[in-house]
Enzyme design. Structure first.
Site, PDB file in Angstrom:
ATOM      1  CE  LYS A 117       0.599  -1.826   4.183  1.00 26.77           C
ATOM      2  NZ  LYS A 117       0.571  -3.184   4.674  1.00 26.77           N
TER       3      LYS A 117
ATOM      4  N   GLY B 174      -5.960  -6.031   4.980  1.00 28.30           N
ATOM      5  CA  GLY B 174      -5.584  -7.449   4.971  1.00 28.30           C
ATOM      6  C   GLY B 174      -6.509  -8.324   4.141  1.00 28.30           C
TER       7      GLY B 174
ATOM      8  CE  LYS C 100      -2.985  -1.323   5.723  1.00 31.18           C
ATOM      9  NZ  LYS C 100      -2.857  -1.850   7.078  1.00 31.18           N
TER      10      LYS C 100
HETATM   11  P1  NDP Z   1       8.506  -9.517   5.041  1.00 30.57           P
HETATM   12  O1  NDP Z   1       9.624  -8.651   5.504  1.00 30.57           O
HETATM   13  O2  NDP Z   1       8.065 -10.626   5.899  1.00 30.57           O
HETATM   14  O3  NDP Z   1       8.873 -10.114   3.611  1.00 30.57           O
HETATM   15  C1  NDP Z   1       9.629  -9.455   2.634  1.00 30.57           C
HETATM   16  C2  NDP Z   1      10.480 -10.491   1.933  1.00 30.57           C
HETATM   17  O4  NDP Z   1      11.132  -9.885   0.843  1.00 30.57           O
HETATM   18  C3  NDP Z   1      11.542 -11.095   2.864  1.00 30.57           C
HETATM   19  O5  NDP Z   1      11.539 -12.497   2.766  1.00 30.57           O
HETATM   20  C4  NDP Z   1      12.826 -10.498   2.308  1.00 30.57           C
HETATM   21  O6  NDP Z   1      13.940 -11.334   2.445  1.00 30.57           O
HETATM   22  C5  NDP Z   1      12.484 -10.336   0.839  1.00 30.57           C
HETATM   23  N1  NDP Z   1      13.353  -9.371   0.190  1.00 30.57           N
HETATM   24  C6  NDP Z   1      13.827  -8.201   0.666  1.00 30.57           C
HETATM   25  N2  NDP Z   1      14.595  -7.591  -0.250  1.00 30.57           N
HETATM   26  C7  NDP Z   1      14.625  -8.399  -1.327  1.00 30.57           C
HETATM   27  C8  NDP Z   1      15.259  -8.350  -2.595  1.00 30.57           C
HETATM   28  N3  NDP Z   1      16.053  -7.335  -2.938  1.00 30.57           N
HETATM   29  N4  NDP Z   1      15.079  -9.353  -3.471  1.00 30.57           N
HETATM   30  C9  NDP Z   1      14.303 -10.415  -3.121  1.00 30.57           C
HETATM   31  N5  NDP Z   1      13.658 -10.518  -1.935  1.00 30.57           N
HETATM   32  C10 NDP Z   1      13.821  -9.535  -1.051  1.00 30.57           C
HETATM   33  O7  NDP Z   1       7.293  -8.554   4.699  1.00 30.57           O
HETATM   34  P2  NDP Z   1       5.752  -8.910   4.639  1.00 30.57           P
HETATM   35  O8  NDP Z   1       5.543 -10.190   3.950  1.00 30.57           O
HETATM   36  O9  NDP Z   1       5.149  -8.696   5.971  1.00 30.57           O
HETATM   37  O10 NDP Z   1       5.209  -7.700   3.738  1.00 30.57           O
HETATM   38  C11 NDP Z   1       5.350  -7.694   2.333  1.00 30.57           C
HETATM   39  C12 NDP Z   1       4.456  -6.598   1.771  1.00 30.57           C
HETATM   40  O11 NDP Z   1       3.097  -6.878   2.108  1.00 30.57           O
HETATM   41  C13 NDP Z   1       4.728  -5.198   2.325  1.00 30.57           C
HETATM   42  O12 NDP Z   1       4.491  -4.255   1.316  1.00 30.57           O
HETATM   43  C14 NDP Z   1       3.679  -5.048   3.438  1.00 30.57           C
HETATM   44  O13 NDP Z   1       3.349  -3.705   3.692  1.00 30.57           O
HETATM   45  C15 NDP Z   1       2.521  -5.778   2.817  1.00 30.57           C
HETATM   46  N6  NDP Z   1       1.533  -6.310   3.730  1.00 30.57           N
HETATM   47  C16 NDP Z   1       1.908  -7.053   4.811  1.00 30.57           C
HETATM   48  C17 NDP Z   1       0.957  -7.627   5.618  1.00 30.57           C
HETATM   49  C18 NDP Z   1       1.335  -8.456   6.795  1.00 30.57           C
HETATM   50  O14 NDP Z   1       0.416  -8.888   7.535  1.00 30.57           O
HETATM   51  N7  NDP Z   1       2.599  -8.718   7.037  1.00 30.57           N
HETATM   52  C19 NDP Z   1      -0.476  -7.451   5.344  1.00 30.57           C
HETATM   53  C20 NDP Z   1      -0.777  -6.649   4.174  1.00 30.57           C
HETATM   54  C21 NDP Z   1       0.207  -6.113   3.417  1.00 30.57           C
HETATM   55  P3  NDP Z   1      14.805 -11.260   3.803  1.00 30.57           P
HETATM   56  O15 NDP Z   1      13.863 -11.536   4.931  1.00 30.57           O
HETATM   57  O16 NDP Z   1      15.793 -12.339   3.602  1.00 30.57           O
HETATM   58  O17 NDP Z   1      15.356  -9.883   3.864  1.00 30.57           O
HETATM   59  N1  HSE Z   2       1.261  -3.688   9.246  1.00 27.25           N
HETATM   60  C1  HSE Z   2      -0.013  -3.783   8.667  1.00 27.25           C
HETATM   61  C2  HSE Z   2      -1.066  -3.834   9.749  1.00 27.25           C
HETATM   62  C3  HSE Z   2      -0.107  -5.001   7.796  1.00 27.25           C
HETATM   63  O1  HSE Z   2      -0.715  -4.154  10.893  1.00 27.25           O
HETATM   64  O2  HSE Z   2      -2.218  -3.553   9.483  1.00 27.25           O
HETATM   65  C4  HSE Z   2      -1.415  -5.089   7.022  1.00 27.25           C
HETATM   66  O3  HSE Z   2      -1.492  -4.093   6.065  1.00 27.25           O
END
Ligand code: NDP
Ligand code: HSE
Length: 436
Positions: free
Chosen positions: A105, A134, A205
């Site tokens: 977002k 979410g 958002k």
């Molecule tokens: P995480 O940090 O858990 O995941 C991000 C992943 O991307 C990690 O595994 C990381 O690897 C990898 N990564 C980082 N840099 C690179 C790169 N250069 N090349 C390849 N892979 C890379 O984040 P989330 O899954 O929590 O969030 C992802 C997105 O989703 C964000 O935009 C977040 O705002 C959004 N989001 C998250 C929610 C949630 O509940 N967590 C809900 C809704 C949206 P490494 O860990 O090894 O650095």
């Molecule tokens: N960090 C965000 C939250 C993830 O807690 O709502 C979902 O967008």
């Protein structure tokens, strides 16, 4: 028909959840989409991630650009997060003619106007349901389900981490930092958790919701943003005594002068359904002129709830891949040439009711001085509580609930109250919404 080939960028909380749900529910998803969907490759810095999430056969590369340039990939799912690399990758994927699904977002709120223009030109879809609330399909609801309506207002709890923290603090008396750490361990929080607690994530958002509701360009810089760090236990208690709960809300409302776009702690009557939305759950109230109020509820963060929204977008993209790009659902709900130039109001011009907590010396005439200032600013007082001073103290908390007033007028009144000789600290203000 050949299966659709997916490349996932980032196998963290959401990426891992998405890969797993796609794998587990592959058959059911294919029955819906009309074609199989296979994850061809994923990019992550950790090459062991496949094994860690139980998908050891998944091909993983450390080079995300390899995925967006791979000619066999039809849809790129961006789940790395952040603005810089994610933007480069998404623009590159679009340039290469790929559809994009993202949960990012921050990226959409800041760079969505440019991203959608590029996507439009290339005839590809950029879908972003998972970025807002979410697992709740709120974009689908507002953009498609309510397309007959003039949306009047939207108010929502749209940050799971913030709501989880407020709930645990209120119900179990836990410390802020302790609950935040748990939210991080559960994968709810942003990479930089100040985005959650300072309201920035909710503002991203809300900016998107506002555009989809009112057909205006994305304007994150105009969203007023206040987080949950200033909420004190005293205010939670006083709110409770007055029949209210404090929630962190994103509010966008169409008024005659323009659009309100604001994110801040808000007191809402305890009797409202949304006042009882707790933990990581989110809820969004949407008021349309034809449908009236509608309410959407579900998990606001977490691996599989978010994966649910990501995959729903993938299914939508698969179904629309062979359709004429000019007949697809527009990214921001309204046709791109129909976006309106309605101004987003500054905070001085919004109208709301207020809770004020004034710390004042316990002496005669104090209340009269405060109510005189309110009267001079045309602010009507709805309720009032004055606490007994603690033994030996000569300061008291005076609590006022006002009727709806322009924020600019309230600011003038607050300045005048703070300038009185009898007030002992800055006035605490929490906006109050009836949501009726
Ligand atoms: P995480 O940090 O858990 O995941 C991000 C992943 O991307 C990690 O595994 C990381 O690897 C990898 N990564 C980082 N840099 C690179 C790169 N250069 N090349 C390849 N892979 C890379 O984040 P989330 O899954 O929590 O969030 C992802 C997105 O989703 C964000 O935009 C977040 O705002 C959004 N989001 C998250 C929610 C949630 O509940 N967590 C809900 C809704 C949206 P490494 O860990 O090894 O650095
Ligand atoms: N960090 C965000 C939250 C993830 O807690 O709502 C979902 O967008």
């Amino acid at each position: 028909m050949n299966p659709v080939k997916i490349g996932i960028l980032g196998l963290g909380t959401v990426g891992g959840g998405t890969a797993n749900v796609l794998h587990r529910n592959a058959e059911e998803i294919a029955r819906r989409a009309g074609r199989g969907i296979t994850v061809e490759v994923a990019a992550d810095l950790n090459l062991d991630r496949g094994k860690e999430i139980g998908l050891s056969d998944l091909r993983i590369t450390q080079d995300a650009f390899e995925v967006v340039s791979d000619p066999s990939i039809d849809i790129v799912i961006e789940l790395i997060g952040g603005y810089t690399l994610a933007k480069e990758l998404v623009l590159k994927a679009i340039e290469n003619g790929k559809h994009v699904v993202t949960a990012n977002k921050a990226l959409i709120a800041l760079h969505g106007n440019e991203i959608f223009a590029n996507a439009q030109e290339k005839g590809v879809i950029v879908a972003f349901e998972a970025g807002i609330a979410g697992g709740i399909p709120i974009i689908k609801a507002v953009r498609e389900g309510l397309s007959a309506n003039q949306i009047e207002w939207i108010a929502g709890i749209i940050n799971g981490t913030g709501n989880f923290i407020l709930t645990e603090m209120r119900e179990k008396g836990r410390a802020f930092d302790d609950v935040l750490q748990e939210a991080q361990d559960l994968g709810y929080a942003e990479a930089d958790p100040t985005f959650d607690v300072e309201g920035i994530d909710a503002a991203h958002k809300l900016t998107i919701l506002s555009s989809v509701a009112f057909g205006i360009p994305l304007q994150f810089d105009k969203t007023y943003t206040e987080g949950i760090t200033t909420i004190t236990p005293e205010d939670v208690e006083y709110a409770d005594e007055l029949g209210y709960t404090i929630k962190h809300l994103g509010i966008t409302r169409r008024t005659e002068k323009g659009i309100e776009q604001r994110v801040h702690p808000t007191m809402i009557p305890k009797t409202r359904l949304i006042a009882n939305v707790n933990g990581v759950m989110n809820a969004v109230l949407v008021h349309g002129d034809a449908v009236g109020p509608t309410l959407y509820y579900g998990a606001g963060a977490g691996d599989e709830p978010t994966a649910s929204a990501v995959i729903a977008d993938v299914v939508d993209v698969v179904r629309a891949m062979t359709s004429d790009p000019s007949n697809r659902v527009p990214h921001l709900a309204f046709q791109p040439d129909q976006l309106a130039d309605i101004p987003v109001l500054g905070m001085d011009d919004i109208t709301t009711a207020y809770y004020l907590r004034v710390c004042a010396l316990d002496q005669p005439g104090v209340l009269a001085s405060i109510t005189k200032i309110m009267g001079e600013s045309n602010i009507s007082i709805e309720a009032f509580i004055q606490k007994e001073p603690e033994t030996g103290a000569n300061e008291v908390d005076i609590i006022l609930l006002t009727q709806r007033v322009r924020e600019g007028d309230m600011n003038t009144a607050i300045q005048a109250i703070e300038a009185l000789d009898v007030t002992c600290s800055a006035v605490t203000r929490i906006r109050v919404e009836a949501l009726s």
